[in-house]
Design a protein around this motif. Structure first.
Motif, short mmCIF file in Angstrom:
data_model
loop_
_atom_site.label_atom_id
_atom_site.label_comp_id
_atom_site.label_asym_id
_atom_site.label_seq_id
_atom_site.Cartn_x
_atom_site.Cartn_y
_atom_site.Cartn_z
N ILE A 49 0.85 -1.18 0.00
CA ILE A 49 0.00 0.00 0.00
C ILE A 49 0.89 1.24 0.00
O ILE A 49 1.71 1.41 0.90
CB ILE A 49 -0.93 0.00 1.24
CG1 ILE A 49 -1.87 -1.20 1.18
CG2 ILE A 49 -1.71 1.30 1.34
CD1 ILE A 49 -2.47 -1.59 2.51
N ARG A 70 -0.55 -11.30 11.32
CA ARG A 70 -0.29 -10.26 10.33
C ARG A 70 1.04 -9.61 10.62
O ARG A 70 1.38 -9.40 11.79
CB ARG A 70 -1.36 -9.16 10.43
CG ARG A 70 -2.60 -9.40 9.62
CD ARG A 70 -3.52 -10.33 10.31
NE ARG A 70 -4.90 -10.17 9.83
CZ ARG A 70 -5.81 -11.09 10.02
NH1 ARG A 70 -5.53 -12.21 10.64
NH2 ARG A 70 -7.04 -10.88 9.58
N LEU A 115 -10.80 2.27 11.28
CA LEU A 115 -12.10 2.53 10.66
C LEU A 115 -12.97 3.43 11.52
O LEU A 115 -14.03 3.88 11.08
CB LEU A 115 -12.83 1.21 10.42
CG LEU A 115 -12.20 0.26 9.38
CD1 LEU A 115 -12.90 -1.08 9.39
CD2 LEU A 115 -12.27 0.89 8.00
N GLU A 157 -6.60 5.48 2.60
CA GLU A 157 -5.51 4.55 2.89
C GLU A 157 -5.80 3.76 4.16
O GLU A 157 -5.52 2.56 4.24
CB GLU A 157 -4.20 5.31 3.04
CG GLU A 157 -3.71 5.92 1.74
CD GLU A 157 -2.74 7.08 1.95
OE1 GLU A 157 -2.22 7.59 0.95
OE2 GLU A 157 -2.51 7.48 3.11
N ARG A 185 -8.69 2.98 5.34
CA ARG A 185 -9.71 1.98 5.03
C ARG A 185 -9.10 0.77 4.32
O ARG A 185 -9.46 -0.37 4.58
CB ARG A 185 -10.79 2.59 4.12
CG ARG A 185 -12.05 2.98 4.87
CD ARG A 185 -13.23 3.13 3.92
NE ARG A 185 -12.99 4.19 2.93
CZ ARG A 185 -13.31 5.47 3.14
NH1 ARG A 185 -13.88 5.83 4.27
NH2 ARG A 185 -13.08 6.38 2.22
N ARG A 186 -8.15 1.06 3.42
CA ARG A 186 -7.51 -0.03 2.69
C ARG A 186 -6.67 -0.91 3.62
O ARG A 186 -6.74 -2.13 3.57
CB ARG A 186 -6.64 0.54 1.56
CG ARG A 186 -6.71 -0.30 0.31
CD ARG A 186 -5.95 0.35 -0.83
NE ARG A 186 -6.31 1.75 -1.01
CZ ARG A 186 -5.45 2.70 -1.42
NH1 ARG A 186 -4.20 2.39 -1.68
NH2 ARG A 186 -5.85 3.95 -1.56
N VAL A 187 -5.90 -0.26 4.49
CA VAL A 187 -5.09 -1.02 5.44
C VAL A 187 -5.98 -1.86 6.34
O VAL A 187 -5.73 -3.04 6.59
CB VAL A 187 -4.20 -0.08 6.29
CG1 VAL A 187 -3.50 -0.85 7.40
CG2 VAL A 187 -3.18 0.63 5.40
N VAL A 236 -7.31 -4.87 4.54
CA VAL A 236 -6.29 -5.91 4.38
C VAL A 236 -6.11 -6.65 5.70
O VAL A 236 -6.06 -7.87 5.75
CB VAL A 236 -4.96 -5.31 3.89
CG1 VAL A 236 -3.85 -6.35 3.98
CG2 VAL A 236 -5.09 -4.80 2.47
N LEU A 237 -6.03 -5.89 6.80
CA LEU A 237 -5.86 -6.52 8.11
C LEU A 237 -7.00 -7.46 8.43
O LEU A 237 -6.82 -8.51 9.04
CB LEU A 237 -5.74 -5.46 9.20
CG LEU A 237 -4.42 -4.68 9.27
CD1 LEU A 237 -4.51 -3.59 10.32
CD2 LEU A 237 -3.25 -5.61 9.58
N GLY A 284 -8.73 -9.01 6.24
CA GLY A 284 -8.84 -10.06 5.22
C GLY A 284 -10.04 -9.86 4.30
O GLY A 284 -10.53 -10.80 3.70
N TYR A 318 -9.99 -7.40 1.87
CA TYR A 318 -9.56 -6.55 0.76
C TYR A 318 -9.25 -7.43 -0.44
O TYR A 318 -8.52 -8.39 -0.35
CB TYR A 318 -8.31 -5.76 1.13
CG TYR A 318 -7.87 -4.80 0.08
CD1 TYR A 318 -8.65 -3.70 -0.24
CD2 TYR A 318 -6.67 -4.99 -0.62
CE1 TYR A 318 -8.25 -2.80 -1.22
CE2 TYR A 318 -6.27 -4.10 -1.59
CZ TYR A 318 -7.06 -3.00 -1.89
OH TYR A 318 -6.68 -2.12 -2.86
N GLN A 333 -8.33 -7.29 -4.71
CA GLN A 333 -7.99 -6.49 -5.87
C GLN A 333 -7.68 -7.43 -7.03
O GLN A 333 -7.56 -8.64 -6.84
CB GLN A 333 -6.81 -5.55 -5.58
CG GLN A 333 -5.54 -6.28 -5.19
CD GLN A 333 -4.41 -5.37 -4.76
OE1 GLN A 333 -3.36 -5.85 -4.36
NE2 GLN A 333 -4.59 -4.07 -4.84
#
Lengths: 70, 70
Positions: free
Chosen positions: A13, A31, A64, B55, B57-59, B62-63, B65, B67, B69
């Motif tokens: 990212i 993680r 979030l 960013e 939200r994306r992280v 991913v954390l 699980g 996410y 793409q």
């Protein structure tokens, strides 16, 4: 997204401040978060953060804005 | 949880490997992630990660699980 065979999955990212962040989801649920600085060594993270599943959930909830505690 | 008046809210999360993680939610939506090492200086993070809302939200995804793409 990069499949790390036998280990897990890596997500990279890019961040606004030209940092790079890599999140590795290990097959056992843990993680790993790697932070790389702009202009720094691409192989040498400035920090590695180890999270188990519960910790990852907590960090995600805080990010979030859905984490509440007493 | 610590209220940083006029700035935002700070959450501290202890990690299994004796690291400490602090997440600051700024009032403008940005997030700052501070990583502290065990035995390190409590005032000097080993890494600071700056994330905007997208960013973060994306992280978080991913954390968690969640996410995906291409």
């Amino acid at each position: 997204m990069t499949e790390l065979f036998g280990i897990g999955t890596k997500y990279e990212i890019a961040c606004s401040r030209q940092q790079r962040l890599a999140v590795v989801l290990l097959k056992d649920g843990r993680r790993e978060l790697y932070a790389f600085e702009a202009g720094g060594n691409a192989d040498e993270p400035s920090a590695v953060i180890h999270l188990d599943e519960e910790e990852a959930r907590r960090v995600a909830a805080v990010l979030l804005g859905t984490y509440f505690q007493d």
